[in-house]
Structures are given as structure tokens and as C-alpha cells.
Scaffold this active site. Sequence first.
Site, PDB file in Angstrom:
ATOM      1  N   THR A 160      46.837  41.966  33.575  1.00 56.92           N
ATOM      2  CA  THR A 160      47.086  43.385  33.311  1.00 56.92           C
ATOM      3  C   THR A 160      47.433  43.602  31.843  1.00 56.92           C
ATOM      4  O   THR A 160      46.962  44.554  31.216  1.00 56.92           O
ATOM      5  CB  THR A 160      48.191  43.897  34.246  1.00 56.92           C
ATOM      6  OG1 THR A 160      47.658  43.897  35.579  1.00 56.92           O
ATOM      7  CG2 THR A 160      48.653  45.298  33.888  1.00 56.92           C
TER       8      THR A 160
ATOM      9  N   GLU B  78      39.463  44.761  35.962  1.00 50.82           N
ATOM     10  CA  GLU B  78      39.898  44.213  37.254  1.00 50.82           C
ATOM     11  C   GLU B  78      41.062  43.295  36.936  1.00 50.82           C
ATOM     12  O   GLU B  78      40.881  42.231  36.347  1.00 50.82           O
ATOM     13  CB  GLU B  78      38.713  43.480  37.903  1.00 50.82           C
ATOM     14  CG  GLU B  78      38.855  43.364  39.399  1.00 50.82           C
ATOM     15  CD  GLU B  78      39.534  42.090  39.799  1.00 50.82           C
ATOM     16  OE1 GLU B  78      40.781  42.140  39.991  1.00 50.82           O
ATOM     17  OE2 GLU B  78      38.864  41.068  39.904  1.00 50.82           O
TER      18      GLU B  78
ATOM     19  N   CYS C 240      43.287  36.852  42.201  1.00 45.54           N
ATOM     20  CA  CYS C 240      43.950  38.116  41.862  1.00 45.54           C
ATOM     21  C   CYS C 240      44.433  38.837  43.118  1.00 45.54           C
ATOM     22  O   CYS C 240      45.436  39.530  43.080  1.00 45.54           O
ATOM     23  CB  CYS C 240      43.038  38.993  41.036  1.00 45.54           C
ATOM     24  SG  CYS C 240      41.411  39.182  41.758  1.00 45.54           S
TER      25      CYS C 240
ATOM     26  N   GLU D 276      53.239  38.691  39.375  1.00 45.41           N
ATOM     27  CA  GLU D 276      52.090  37.871  39.769  1.00 45.41           C
ATOM     28  C   GLU D 276      52.326  36.433  39.284  1.00 45.41           C
ATOM     29  O   GLU D 276      52.487  36.197  38.091  1.00 45.41           O
ATOM     30  CB  GLU D 276      50.812  38.433  39.136  1.00 45.41           C
ATOM     31  CG  GLU D 276      49.593  37.641  39.530  1.00 45.41           C
ATOM     32  CD  GLU D 276      48.290  38.265  39.031  1.00 45.41           C
ATOM     33  OE1 GLU D 276      48.196  38.557  37.837  1.00 45.41           O
ATOM     34  OE2 GLU D 276      47.383  38.439  39.860  1.00 45.41           O
TER      35      GLU D 276
END
Length: 501
Positions: A254, A274, A308, A405
Site C-alpha cells: 500500500t 492492487e 495479498c 499485513e
Amino acid sequence: MANKTGITEQKTQAFVDCQNHRMLIGGQWVDALNNKRIEVINPANETVIGNIPCAQPEDVNKAVSFAKDALEQDAWGRMRPSARQNLLLKLADLIERDARIIAELEAVDNGKSADIALAVDVGLGLEFFRYMAGWATKIEGSTLDVSVPMAPPEADFFAYTRREPVGVVAAIIPWNFPFLMACWKIAPALAAGCTVILKPAEQTSLSALYLGQLIEEVGFPAGVVNIITGDGQTTGSALTKHPGINKISFTGSTQVGQMIGRAAMDNMARVTLELGGKSPMIVLKDCDPEKAAQGAAQAIFFNHGQVCSAGSRLYVHRSIFDTVVSRLVELAEAIPMGPGLDSSAQMGPLVSQVQLDRVCQYIESGRKEGARLVTGGERVDRKGYYVKPTIFTSEDDSLVIAREEIFGPVLVVIPFDDVDEAVRRANDSPYGLAASIWSNDLSLVQRLIPKLKAGTVWVNGHNMLDAGVPFGGYKLSGVGRDMGKQSLDSYLETKSVFMAL
Ligand code: NAP
Ligand code: MG
């Protein structure tokens, strides 16, 4: 016959033995103009197995200029849709022919299992080329019945739209599915009639360079696909800032996605991002605990958690929580670990030392914040970047390991008492890539689906993908969609044509 490295294909060995790889610019295999190089490391044994060029801004300029020329020349610019379709189909056939070679390259470069890469990465990649080949002949605009209020009553008009390729595409991809991501970007761009400059991740460029050889063998005009290797700071950044780029398609973190999005706006380049995720799985009380545990193990440990859309937050109804957790622990501890070229191994090393350190820091943070470690929690005592499948449980999902993440084989399991609470907690994340619901109560499931803020919702499964189904994120998980017709559309402009008759 396998040799001592485990490589079975002579062509894989020959490709690896080449050592000093070159990149594809304007139909030529070249070094970076200043000869800068980056080492290629096999994550299963931490050894250097070759090197790739690190493209500099001058190399990027060259690639953009070839891609622009190719777009304007008749060989590609005026190629009939059916001829584009046939080239894409031929490329898919060559990928199928060399599937095992590509899968073995992924194993030595990325660390993943060659057998799994054969089925998933290469299998989905070639399927996607065939799917997109079909769209090349189905690009259409529309005719419009217009009123034009200011025109005199006797005036007649004809208006229609046509779709045109957006132009030169910069595709920047990560290291977790190197070959598949290359396919996801190149196939729709070519189906739409664009030209492409692909920059694979510096850690995993080999399969993209091999794809370049296949593209050459198919006979695409020079400059239609350029594959430049290098790092993000030098190569990626020069590419995304280049005013000759008409569209950027990026998959990765990100943080980098946000930088790329800003750079794209300076040139009004179209952009598809993405990005990261922290995808929740919600296991309702009617779900068979065995099915939930099997599904959750797959969702987090597939590709070593470097996915992801990995199911990294598992919300389980309290009535079956203990049963699900104890079965998950058994499943995690039974996963055979080893190099990607060992066919008995299901889980390989993480991609790099950097990723190993990142994942270990998150595990440490989970311990410090008071989550209960129920299995794993350490690297494997052998050469290579291996981390044991790791499971934490926690009542509190505000912990760092439950919010950020990790991109590794680390799962946090959280109990819940009431469905609305589970949905609220699942949505309480800056990300919105995917989510899954596990239940046979289909009317309840149907009521939950619209409430989940995620680009994909899976039911009784996780990470299910298909060439025709769009994939992408809500919120900080991105902009736009890969796959499906929506992906094709993002490589096309709409031109409105208005004629006075
Ligand atoms: P990343 O930095 O976002 O890298 C993705 C791609 O972007 C690579 O090709 C990278 O090149 C390139 N890049 C990096 N900085 C750039 C810049 N300033 N301008 C243009 N391109 C740039 O991801 P990462 O470092 O590999 O991984 C970091 C974390 O990102 C992971 O731990 C994970 O959380 C997340 N991630 C998400 C996905 C996903 O599919 N959503 C995939 C991978 C990683 P180089 O790598 O060659 O420098
Ligand atoms: Mg590598």
C-alpha cells in the site's frame, strides 16, 4: 532425472547457468547502460545463483521510446484483433509447453514449491492468457441516439463510441507470484492493443525474463513487450514518473502504491493499484470445525502466507473456538517444509532475508503484546529463510499482528459471540481486499455479504480465483480490478465520435 539441485528440466538448468541475465528492450537482450547488476539469491539455501541488470533512468527512457514507437507502427498499431488474439493463444501454448521449466524457476528464485507453482502460478497464468485472447476480438463501443437540444429540428447527427488502447503501460509487480502477476498485467494490455514495459520485483525476475524469451519466440513485434529488471527506487521510480507512460498497473504494498498513485496523477497516467490486505475469515457457529480448520490452514499457509488476500485474521464463534484452534495447530505442525524443488515439501522458505526479518519482528511483537502463541513462532533451524507456520490466539484484535499485513505464515485467531460483532470487527481495518464466510446458513450468509467491505467475498472457501472474476480492493487495498472484463476495460480509452450529417 533430478540433478543434485533438484532441477529436473535441462532448460531450467541452462537458464539458471546463464548467470548474467539480460533484459528485453526493443526486441534486444541488453545490459543496463552503466552495467549495474543485482544478485539473484536462492532463498532455500541463501546462495547467489546469478545476477540481473539494474535498469537506470536512461534504460527506462529507451524502453519507453521503443514501446511508444511499437504502438505507432502498423505492425502492432494496425494489427487485426484476430491476429492479436492468435499471438496471445500461441503464447499460452508455449507457456503450457514450458510450464515445468517456469515452475522450477519460481522454486529456485522465490522459494515456492515447483509442483504448486506448476498448478497455480503457471496454470492460472496460461489460462488467463487464453481468457484475455478471447477479448481481443470482442472490444466494442456503442451507437448513441442523440437529441442535441440546441440544434434546429431538421438537423441529423450520428454519434458513437469506440474503444482504443490506452497506450504505453508500465507494469510493476511483486515477488509473491512473479510469473502469475506478469501474466495478469501483460495479457489484458496486449488484448487491448497496448504496449508494455514490465518491471518484475528485484528478488524474483527470472520467470519474467523467461517469459520474455517466449514472447520473442511467438513473434510479437519488437518493442511491444519490454521487460526491464531493477530495483524500485531506481528503475520502478523512473518508470512511474516517466511522462511517456499512459497507464501504470501496480501490485505490491500500500505504501508504494500510494506513491505510485501520486506520481501517476502528475502525468494523468491511468492507474490500477492492487495493494495489501488483512483479510478476515468469519466462521459461524454452524460450521463443521474440521472444514473450518482445513480452510483456514489453506487460507493462511498457502504460498507461506505471502498472499495479498491471505486469511490472516480468523474470527471463530466461541462455541467451536477451541476445537478449531486445536485442529489448526495439528494441521500447521504437519506441514512438510523444505526447498521448492523437493516434491515432498509443501511449504518453502520466505522470499528473502528482509522478509524473514519482517515476519520475525511481527512474531516478536505478538509475543510482547500478550497474544498466546499456540504453535510455531520461530525460524526453522536450517539454512534458508524458513519460518514455522505460526498461530496466535487473542481476545483483542487491536494488536499490531491483528491489524498490520505481515505477509508471512502467521495467523491470529479471535473468538466472537455474535455475528454482527464479527462483521463489525472484520470491517474495522484500513484494508478491504477480501473476506470469507464459513457457514451453511445461506440466508444468513446472503445477508452478511453486502455488509462486508471487501472487493471479494468467498463463501466456504478462500483464495478462489478465476480468469473471468474481477479481483481488487476496497479502501487501502487498492484502485481498480485485475482479471475479468473489468481488467481489459482499464487498458482502454473511450473515444466519443459525433457527426453532423
Ligand atoms: P513493494 O515495495 O511494494 O514492491 C512491489 C514492487 O514495487 C516491486 O517491483 C518493487 O521493486 C517496486 N517498487 C518499490 N518501490 C518503488 C518505487 N518507489 N517506485 C516504483 N516501484 C517501486 O513490496 P515489497 O517491498 O516487495 O514487500 C513489502 C510488503 O508489501 C510485503 O511485506 C507485503 O506486506 C506487501 N506486499 C503486498 C503484495 C500484494 O500482492 N498486495 C505483494 C508484495 C508485497 P523492488 O522490489 O525491485 O525494489
Ligand atoms: Mg531470488
